[in-house]
Write an enzyme that holds these catalytic residues in place. Structure first.
Site, PDB file in Angstrom:
ATOM      1  N   CYS A 253      80.583  17.468  47.892  1.00  0.00           N
ATOM      2  CA  CYS A 253      81.305  18.153  48.971  1.00  0.00           C
ATOM      3  C   CYS A 253      81.115  17.417  50.299  1.00  0.00           C
ATOM      4  CB  CYS A 253      80.792  19.592  49.055  1.00  0.00           C
ATOM      5  SG  CYS A 253      81.271  20.495  50.530  1.00  0.00           S
TER       6      CYS A 253
ATOM      7  N   CYS B 139      79.828  19.575  53.156  1.00  0.00           N
ATOM      8  CA  CYS B 139      78.407  19.896  52.907  1.00  0.00           C
ATOM      9  C   CYS B 139      77.531  18.739  53.380  1.00  0.00           C
ATOM     10  CB  CYS B 139      78.157  20.145  51.427  1.00  0.00           C
ATOM     11  SG  CYS B 139      79.040  21.542  50.721  1.00  0.00           S
TER      12      CYS B 139
END
Length: 144
Positions: free
Chosen positions: A69, A72
């Site tokens: 991600c 993230c």
């Protein structure tokens, strides 16, 4: 004498009782002698998640994330900075949703990063999307 606050050791998982007025004095674990707070997010997994969520008397802030991600990865340094500012009044932790898919499913994590704040073993607030360190700190404090 002040009341004791239960803190789960991030190293050996022992439950420690720390006097409330000593929480900011770099308390160490009575069992393994390591610091109870390191200023870094704790890596949670399927085996230790429940213990940290339910046995800490302080709020536990969890970043549900995954290695693939992009947002993230971008938020990771900000989350680490937030940990330095929030501890010892919060336990700051990360949970890799790729490695802990059962927990991600249990908490209905549909997009990441997702921050969830737990108190007394229960989720009390949730925020989806990347945030900067100030945003994480301010959101956490406002929800605890």
């Amino acid at each position: 004498m002040s009341n004791g606050i239960h803190i789960v050791c991030p190293h050996c998982e022992a439950i420690n009782r720390v006097p409330a007025d000593k929480l900011g004095d770099q308390p160490t674990c009575g069992k393994c002698k390591y610091l109870l707070f390191s200023g870094h997010p704790l890596e949670l997994n399927e085996s230790n998640f429940e213990r940290h969520i339910s046995r800490n008397d302080i709020p536990v802030l969890v970043d549900f994330w995954a290695p693939w991600c992009g947002p993230c990865q971008m938020m990771a340094p900000a989350f680490a900075q937030a940990a330095q500012r929030l501890e010892p009044n919060f336990r700051v932790a990360k949970l890799n949703t790729e490695e802990a898919q059962m927990l991600a499913g249990r908490f209905n994590i549909r997009s990441i990063p997702t921050l969830a704040l737990f108190k007394g073993g229960r989720e009390v607030a949730r925020q989806t999307g990347a945030m900067d360190a100030n945003g994480i700190v301010n959101w956490s404090r406002s929800k605890s």
